[in-house]
Write an enzyme that holds these catalytic residues in place. Structure first.
Site, short mmCIF file in Angstrom:
data_model
loop_
_atom_site.label_atom_id
_atom_site.label_comp_id
_atom_site.label_asym_id
_atom_site.label_seq_id
_atom_site.Cartn_x
_atom_site.Cartn_y
_atom_site.Cartn_z
N ARG A 31 0.88 -1.14 -0.04
CA ARG A 31 -0.16 -0.03 -0.09
C ARG A 31 0.80 1.32 0.09
O ARG A 31 0.29 2.23 0.00
CB ARG A 31 -1.02 0.18 1.18
CG ARG A 31 -2.01 -1.01 1.24
CD ARG A 31 -2.92 -1.16 2.27
NE ARG A 31 -3.53 0.19 2.59
CZ ARG A 31 -4.20 0.42 3.58
NH1 ARG A 31 -4.39 -0.29 4.58
NH2 ARG A 31 -4.79 1.88 3.54
N CYS A 32 2.15 1.14 0.12
CA CYS A 32 3.16 2.18 0.05
C CYS A 32 3.74 2.56 -1.09
O CYS A 32 4.24 1.56 -1.69
CB CYS A 32 4.08 1.85 1.23
SG CYS A 32 5.44 3.38 1.25
N SER A 33 3.47 3.82 -1.60
CA SER A 33 4.01 3.93 -3.00
C SER A 33 5.67 3.79 -3.04
O SER A 33 6.14 3.35 -4.07
CB SER A 33 3.69 5.46 -3.53
OG SER A 33 4.21 6.53 -2.55
#
Length: 115
Positions: free
Chosen positions: A9-11
């Site tokens: 979920r972390c870019s």
């Protein structure tokens, strides 16, 4: 073998994984939110990252960091490590490990020095 502590979920985590894959590296992916590192693993990571304190591995801007009182200077390393084991979302990400070295992928290119 290259390993990445990854949060899909972390870019920055996604960008770092893509950067490795673009270079032909298929790392072992550890979804650390589902499989949090143990106390011993965190201490090994600290050593590989060349960090002196577990605080350097913590996401200090997260509301949970403040809610748990982790900013207090009176907290011991053991208490801080226990907080990360119990709350892996507070671990800075992504972490890429190659042998006895590790880097945090912020920016993603920071990991290139160890691959």
């Amino acid at each position: 073998m290259v390993t990445i502590y990854h949060n899909p979920r972390c870019s920055k985590s996604r960008e770092t994984l893509a950067l490795l894959q673009e270079r032909g590296i298929e790392p072992e992916v550890v979804l650390y939110l589902q499989t949090p590192p143990t106390r011993d693993t965190l201490q090994i990571l600290l050593q590989k990252l060349g960090m002196q304190s577990i605080r350097q591995l913590m996401r200090t801007k997260e509301p949970l960091y403040h809610e748990l009182g982790l900013a207090e200077e009176t907290k011991s390393e053991a208490e801080l490590i226990a907080a990360l084991v119990d709350n892996p979302s507070l671990i800075e990400r992504p972490i890429v490990i190659n042998g006895d070295q590790a880097r945090i992928g912020r920016p993603p290119e920071a990991v290139l020095g160890i691959i």
